[in-house]
Design a protein around this motif. Structure first.
Motif, PDB file in Angstrom:
ATOM      1  N   ALA A 130       0.881  -1.146   0.025  1.00  0.00           N
ATOM      2  CA  ALA A 130      -0.058   0.005   0.023  1.00  0.00           C
ATOM      3  C   ALA A 130       0.984   1.199   0.083  1.00  0.00           C
ATOM      4  CB  ALA A 130      -0.981   0.064   1.197  1.00  0.00           C
ATOM      5  N   GLY A 131       0.160   2.425  -0.422  1.00  0.00           N
ATOM      6  CA  GLY A 131       0.828   3.626  -0.222  1.00  0.00           C
ATOM      7  C   GLY A 131       1.104   4.255   0.997  1.00  0.00           C
ATOM      8  N   TRP A 132       2.420   4.902   1.226  1.00  0.00           N
ATOM      9  CA  TRP A 132       2.552   5.040   2.729  1.00  0.00           C
ATOM     10  C   TRP A 132       1.823   6.265   3.346  1.00  0.00           C
ATOM     11  CZ3 TRP A 132       5.984   9.014   4.967  1.00  0.00           C
ATOM     12  CH2 TRP A 132       6.615   8.650   6.355  1.00  0.00           C
ATOM     13  N   GLU A 133       1.295   6.108   4.388  1.00  0.00           N
ATOM     14  CA  GLU A 133       0.121   7.127   4.581  1.00  0.00           C
ATOM     15  C   GLU A 133       0.561   8.455   5.038  1.00  0.00           C
ATOM     16  OE1 GLU A 133      -1.363   5.864   8.617  1.00  0.00           O
ATOM     17  OE2 GLU A 133       0.244   4.519   8.830  1.00  0.00           O
ATOM     18  N   HIS A 134       2.061   8.508   5.494  1.00  0.00           N
ATOM     19  CA  HIS A 134       2.508   9.831   5.924  1.00  0.00           C
ATOM     20  C   HIS A 134       3.152  10.610   4.850  1.00  0.00           C
ATOM     21  CE1 HIS A 134       0.999   8.737   9.999  1.00  0.00           C
ATOM     22  NE2 HIS A 134       2.197   7.691  10.006  1.00  0.00           N
ATOM     23  N   GLU A 135       2.994  10.085   3.525  1.00  0.00           N
ATOM     24  CA  GLU A 135       3.743  10.643   2.282  1.00  0.00           C
ATOM     25  C   GLU A 135       3.586  12.285   2.287  1.00  0.00           C
ATOM     26  OE1 GLU A 135       6.735  11.282  -0.174  1.00  0.00           O
ATOM     27  OE2 GLU A 135       6.166   9.158   0.952  1.00  0.00           O
ATOM     28  N   THR A 136       2.224  12.649   2.282  1.00  0.00           N
ATOM     29  CA  THR A 136       1.981  13.957   2.133  1.00  0.00           C
ATOM     30  C   THR A 136       2.615  14.991   3.310  1.00  0.00           C
ATOM     31  OG1 THR A 136      -0.323  13.322   1.002  1.00  0.00           O
ATOM     32  CG2 THR A 136      -0.169  15.674   1.932  1.00  0.00           C
ATOM     33  N   GLU A 137       2.383  14.453   4.651  1.00  0.00           N
ATOM     34  CA  GLU A 137       3.131  15.281   5.535  1.00  0.00           C
ATOM     35  C   GLU A 137       4.299  15.538   5.385  1.00  0.00           C
ATOM     36  OE1 GLU A 137       3.383  14.793  10.590  1.00  0.00           O
ATOM     37  OE2 GLU A 137       2.151  13.167   9.156  1.00  0.00           O
ATOM     38  N   LEU A 138       5.123  14.500   4.916  1.00  0.00           N
ATOM     39  CA  LEU A 138       6.474  14.451   4.716  1.00  0.00           C
ATOM     40  C   LEU A 138       6.911  15.314   3.806  1.00  0.00           C
ATOM     41  CD1 LEU A 138       9.347  13.688   5.118  1.00  0.00           C
ATOM     42  CD2 LEU A 138       9.029  11.595   3.905  1.00  0.00           C
ATOM     43  N   GLN A 139       6.125  15.220   2.561  1.00  0.00           N
ATOM     44  CA  GLN A 139       6.526  16.223   1.550  1.00  0.00           C
ATOM     45  C   GLN A 139       6.169  17.647   1.688  1.00  0.00           C
ATOM     46  OE1 GLN A 139       4.030  14.851  -1.865  1.00  0.00           O
ATOM     47  NE2 GLN A 139       5.334  13.095  -2.225  1.00  0.00           N
ATOM     48  N   GLU A 140       5.348  17.951   2.570  1.00  0.00           N
ATOM     49  CA  GLU A 140       5.008  19.296   2.934  1.00  0.00           C
ATOM     50  C   GLU A 140       5.984  19.735   3.930  1.00  0.00           C
ATOM     51  OE1 GLU A 140       1.177  19.186   4.886  1.00  0.00           O
ATOM     52  OE2 GLU A 140       0.008  19.119   2.922  1.00  0.00           O
ATOM     53  N   LEU A 141       6.525  19.020   4.788  1.00  0.00           N
ATOM     54  CA  LEU A 141       7.550  19.284   5.711  1.00  0.00           C
ATOM     55  C   LEU A 141       8.983  19.643   4.744  1.00  0.00           C
ATOM     56  CD1 LEU A 141       6.979  17.014   8.855  1.00  0.00           C
ATOM     57  CD2 LEU A 141       6.820  19.624   8.846  1.00  0.00           C
ATOM     58  N   GLU A 142       9.102  18.745   3.971  1.00  0.00           N
ATOM     59  CA  GLU A 142      10.466  18.687   3.123  1.00  0.00           C
ATOM     60  C   GLU A 142      10.221  20.252   2.192  1.00  0.00           C
ATOM     61  OE1 GLU A 142      12.250  14.474   2.992  1.00  0.00           O
ATOM     62  OE2 GLU A 142      10.954  14.913   1.358  1.00  0.00           O
ATOM     63  N   ALA A 143       9.188  20.353   1.692  1.00  0.00           N
ATOM     64  CA  ALA A 143       8.837  21.486   1.017  1.00  0.00           C
ATOM     65  C   ALA A 143       9.395  22.723   2.002  1.00  0.00           C
ATOM     66  CB  ALA A 143       7.833  21.834  -0.009  1.00  0.00           C
ATOM     67  N   ALA A 144       8.831  22.734   2.756  1.00  0.00           N
ATOM     68  CA  ALA A 144       8.920  23.991   3.642  1.00  0.00           C
ATOM     69  C   ALA A 144      10.356  24.242   4.133  1.00  0.00           C
ATOM     70  CB  ALA A 144       8.195  23.904   5.108  1.00  0.00           C
ATOM     71  N   ALA A 145      11.007  23.175   4.583  1.00  0.00           N
ATOM     72  CA  ALA A 145      12.520  23.270   4.698  1.00  0.00           C
ATOM     73  C   ALA A 145      13.345  23.721   3.853  1.00  0.00           C
ATOM     74  CB  ALA A 145      12.947  21.907   5.376  1.00  0.00           C
ATOM     75  N   ALA A 146      12.893  23.196   2.438  1.00  0.00           N
ATOM     76  CA  ALA A 146      13.520  23.558   1.366  1.00  0.00           C
ATOM     77  C   ALA A 146      13.423  25.088   0.847  1.00  0.00           C
ATOM     78  CB  ALA A 146      13.263  22.784   0.046  1.00  0.00           C
ATOM     79  N   GLU A 147      12.313  25.910   1.494  1.00  0.00           N
ATOM     80  CA  GLU A 147      12.260  27.270   1.093  1.00  0.00           C
ATOM     81  C   GLU A 147      12.786  28.038   2.035  1.00  0.00           C
ATOM     82  OE1 GLU A 147       7.860  27.461   0.666  1.00  0.00           O
ATOM     83  OE2 GLU A 147       7.579  26.386  -1.037  1.00  0.00           O
TER      84      GLU A 147
END
Length: 382
Positions: free
Chosen positions: A284-301
């Motif tokens: 199955a798809g990983w349930e926390h992927e969206t949360e992780l992507q948002e955190l990583e995007a914020a850190a990159a910016e």
């Protein structure tokens, strides 16, 4: 001293708690604290960087449950150079940490900053551990609320701790993004970074990294103050109810811990990446992927425009208002800079009443003559 109040290495303070009283007696001194399929890792000693009020007691008990040979008292905080298989430091980032812990498995755990700051305030006030460097008039008010407490202590406690001595004497509001990066670098060099609020999910990571079983993660974070505060009044009531709600809703506390919040988000992203690596290969798809992507995007910016404005406003206001504690003043006493880190932490963070006498010479810039003696006798306005 910069680091807002890292619990000092004054072991007598923790004798009050006796949080790991049976640990050493139940552990086999020869049993490896780390198990691994890699023979080079089996038997590693373990270093835990203990952030005050961020699950250190839980980790101490978990190490005990898994047979680690550790110091039987004081919340497992004991020097790195001892022979114990599991050691913890609840202090500023120790000097020369990476060289001193070479070959050891290193990890830490962070907590949501406002929850941690509130718990820190309750703990210090419950045990009357207000730093002796705080001027008496301010100390008398410090235990009325978390906001009042942090008004007379250095800002961004966790960022300062993980940054280390480079951040220790920076005045309130003077921490910069470069300092936050030093704290992030500390997390990057850890073998494992856990999150208090997600401790129930950490069992797999602990098992993979140390081959520890997870009786405690299944129950979640164990609050070291729970038994001490149960059914007590006074300061203990500040741990819950309206006082806790006021802290959670305090814009001022968030301002004082904005860099800590950014560091916490960075730690959350690290934790989620490690969790995702455990889930690799699942159907199955990983349930926390969206949360992780948002955190990583914020850190990159980097900091948002709103965060940048808040940091600049906080720096300007802090420079104008100063700090009623020489440890976060624009010009800290020269004596502080000449002292070893553990002693600075003791002075700037908290001290038992009997110990306060020896710090009287440091009070000059923030305290009227005579006040130090009154506080040394316990008259700190609790």
């Amino acid at each position: 001293m910069g680091r807002p109040r890292f619990v000092p290495c004054v072991l007598v303070t923790f004798a009050l708690l006796s949080l790991c009283t049976s640990a050493g007696g139940n552990a086999d001194v020869n049993r490896p604290c780390v198990q691994s399929d890699d023979p080079s890792k089996t038997g590693q000693r373990v270093f835990f960087l203990h952030v005050h009020k961020a699950g250190g007691t839980t980790i101490c008990h978990l190490a005990q449950e898994n047979g680690c040979y550790l110091f039987p008292d004081y919340n497992c905080n004991v020097g790195i150079e001892t022979g114990y298989r599991f050691v913890a430091e609840e202090n500023l980032l120790p000097d020369n940490l990476w060289a001193r812990t070479e070959g050891m498995l290193r990890f830490t755990m962070l907590r949501e900053p406002i929850a941690r700051a509130h718990s820190h305030f309750v703990f210090e006030c419950e045990f009357k551990l207000i730093p002796p460097t705080i001027e008496s008039a301010a100390a008398a008010k410090a235990c009325t609320s978390a906001e009042a407490y942090w008004e007379v202590n250095p800002d961004n406690f966790v960022t300062r701790q993980l940054c280390g001595k480079a951040c220790a004497f920076k005045p309130r509001g003077a921490l910069e993004m470069a300092d936050l990066q030093l704290a992030k670098d500390t997390l990057d060099r850890m073998d494992l970074v856990l999150i208090v609020e997600r401790f129930a999910e950490a069992g797999g990571l602990l098992n993979r990294t140390l081959r520890w079983t997870d009786p405690l993660p299944a129950r979640g974070h164990q609050n070291s103050m729970a038994n001490l505060l149960r059914n007590k009044g006074g300061v203990a009531n500040l741990a819950r109810g309206p006082a806790l709600k006021a802290s959670q809703e305090s814009a001022r506390l968030r301002e004082l811990h904005l860099l800590d919040s950014m560091l916490y988000d960075y730690a959350r992203a690290r934790f989620l990446r490690d969790l995702r690596s455990l889930a690799a290969g699942t159907a199955a798809g990983w349930e926390h992927e969206t949360e992780l992507q948002e955190l990583e995007a914020a850190a990159a910016e980097g900091p948002s425009a709103e965060q940048q404005r808040a940091l600049e406003a906080f720096a300007a206001a802090s420079a104008a208002q100063g700090c009623r504690n020489p440890c976060c003043a624009a010009q800290p006493p020269a004596e502080l800079g000449a002292m070893p880190t553990p002693m600075v932490v003791e002075i700037c963070n908290h001290s038992l009443p009997d110990e306060a006498r020896r710090f009287a010479p440091l009070h000059g810039s923030c305290e009227r003559s005579g006040d130090a003696g009154a506080r040394a006798e316990g008259g700190r306005g609790y």
